[in-house]
Design a protein around this motif. Structure first.
Motif, PDB file in Angstrom:
ATOM      1  N   VAL A 236       0.874  -1.176   0.000  1.00  0.00           N
ATOM      2  CA  VAL A 236       0.000   0.000   0.000  1.00  0.00           C
ATOM      3  C   VAL A 236       0.907   1.220   0.000  1.00  0.00           C
ATOM      4  O   VAL A 236       1.687   1.429   0.938  1.00  0.00           O
ATOM      5  N   ASN A 238       1.242   5.347  -0.367  1.00  0.00           N
ATOM      6  CA  ASN A 238       0.584   6.651  -0.306  1.00  0.00           C
ATOM      7  C   ASN A 238       1.577   7.744  -0.680  1.00  0.00           C
ATOM      8  O   ASN A 238       2.723   7.741  -0.212  1.00  0.00           O
ATOM      9  N   THR A 243      -3.122   6.922  -3.764  1.00  0.00           N
ATOM     10  CA  THR A 243      -2.834   5.628  -3.148  1.00  0.00           C
ATOM     11  C   THR A 243      -2.807   4.548  -4.220  1.00  0.00           C
ATOM     12  O   THR A 243      -3.698   4.477  -5.061  1.00  0.00           O
ATOM     13  N   LYS A 244      -1.765   3.712  -4.180  1.00  0.00           N
ATOM     14  CA  LYS A 244      -1.666   2.566  -5.077  1.00  0.00           C
ATOM     15  C   LYS A 244      -1.540   1.310  -4.235  1.00  0.00           C
ATOM     16  O   LYS A 244      -0.819   1.299  -3.229  1.00  0.00           O
TER      17      LYS A 244
END
Length: 309
Positions: A236, A238, A243-244
């Protein structure tokens, strides 16, 4: 210290909620790097000179007296994250501040022990201070430890840097981890548990990777070597770009907080030295949290390094 409840509430910071992980080992050992007392008289404590590239966490213990609350004449007692005596129940009030904005608060701990997620130092010094509007009636302080989990990575002549995410975990039954469920993730499966469980504590890195760098996962510190992961790693990330979320390993289609997770090929327990360069934002500050997850039958993994070169 005599101020209104509304003032108390204004001091409440963003609370980092952690999951109590029963039977989950830490990613690697920790050594005491610094310890000291932060007194409640408002003095700054520091600088604590951190080594750039080293991995640390912060542990805070204890509580101290902050005077009488005028509304009910009860004594105000605070630990690092909560007032727990003057109010009818523990109330989030983050009084211990630090210069790097590291968050060590979680759900209320009656033993007054809190520890931050692991973070990689960018070389800036660390300072601590207890915040209050009136220090005259305060007594005592908080005990702080800075723990080092990993020394700075060595750069080779090509500019390689590696971060150890997780230590190897021998193959074993998934039953050993089923109590550590991670409800933020849902897996579309009928062959295992739809809610996975942590095999290790999550690891947090703060990075800023230039556009000319390649990023991959390896089982060895300074070279490309295939990893083993049963079942999967989830990343995760940020940043200012948003966010990816993506995963590596063998797992069915799954979601994180309701959004589908990108799966990096190949979908395998032995995916090789996985290149994740295109999934990680470059030329911007990012916070990367990595989870090692399992959802049934067997569990295990090799050493997992993130290598930037």
């Amino acid at each position: 210290m005599n101020f209104h409840l509304s003032s108390l509430q204004k001091l409440t910071g963003v609370i980092f909620v952690t999951v109590l992980l029963v039977g989950v080992s830490g990613a690697y050992a920790q050594d005491l790097y610094w310890s000291g007392t932060v007194y409640s008289d408002g003095r700054d404590v520091g600088p604590i000179n951190l080594q750039k590239g080293a991995t640390y966490s912060i542990q805070v213990t204890g509580s101290f007296y902050m005077g009488i609350w005028y509304q009910n004449q009860r004594s105000i007692w605070n630990d690092a994250c909560y007032e727990f005596n003057a109010h009818s129940q523990p109330t989030p009030i983050t009084v211990l501040q630090n210069s790097l904005g590291i968050n060590y608060c979680s759900e209320y701990n009656p033993y007054h022990i809190y520890q931050s997620a692991q973070f990689v130092s960018d070389g800036r010094p660390l300072w601590f201070r207890i915040h209050d509007t009136d220090y005259r009636d305060n007594e005592g302080g908080l005990n702080v430890m800075v723990l080092m989990h990993r020394k700075p990575s060595a750069y080779d002549s090509q500019g390689l840097q590696s971060f150890k995410l997780f230590s190897a975990l021998s193959r074993q039954s998934s039953k050993n981890f089923k109590q550590n469920k991670f409800p933020d993730v849902y897996i579309n499966t009928s062959l295992g548990d739809p809610i996975p469980y942590h095999m290790r504590h999550p690891v947090e890195l703060k990075l800023n990777v230039s556009s000319d760098k390649e990023i991959y996962l390896s089982s060895k510190e300074n070279e490309k070597s295939g990893i083993y992961i049963d079942n999967f790693l989830m990343f995760v990330i940020n940043s200012a770009k948003g966010t990816k979320v993506f995963s590596v390993g063998k797992v069915k289609k799954h979601s994180y907080r309701g959004a589908e997770v990108i799966q990096v090929p190949p979908n395998s327990l032995h995916p090789g030295a996985v290149n994740i360069t295109k999934y990680v934002p470059h030329n911007t500050a990012i916070t990367m949290t990595v989870y090692a997850l399992d959802y049934g039958y067997d569990a295990g993994m090799s050493d997992i390094y993130l290598i930037v070169r």
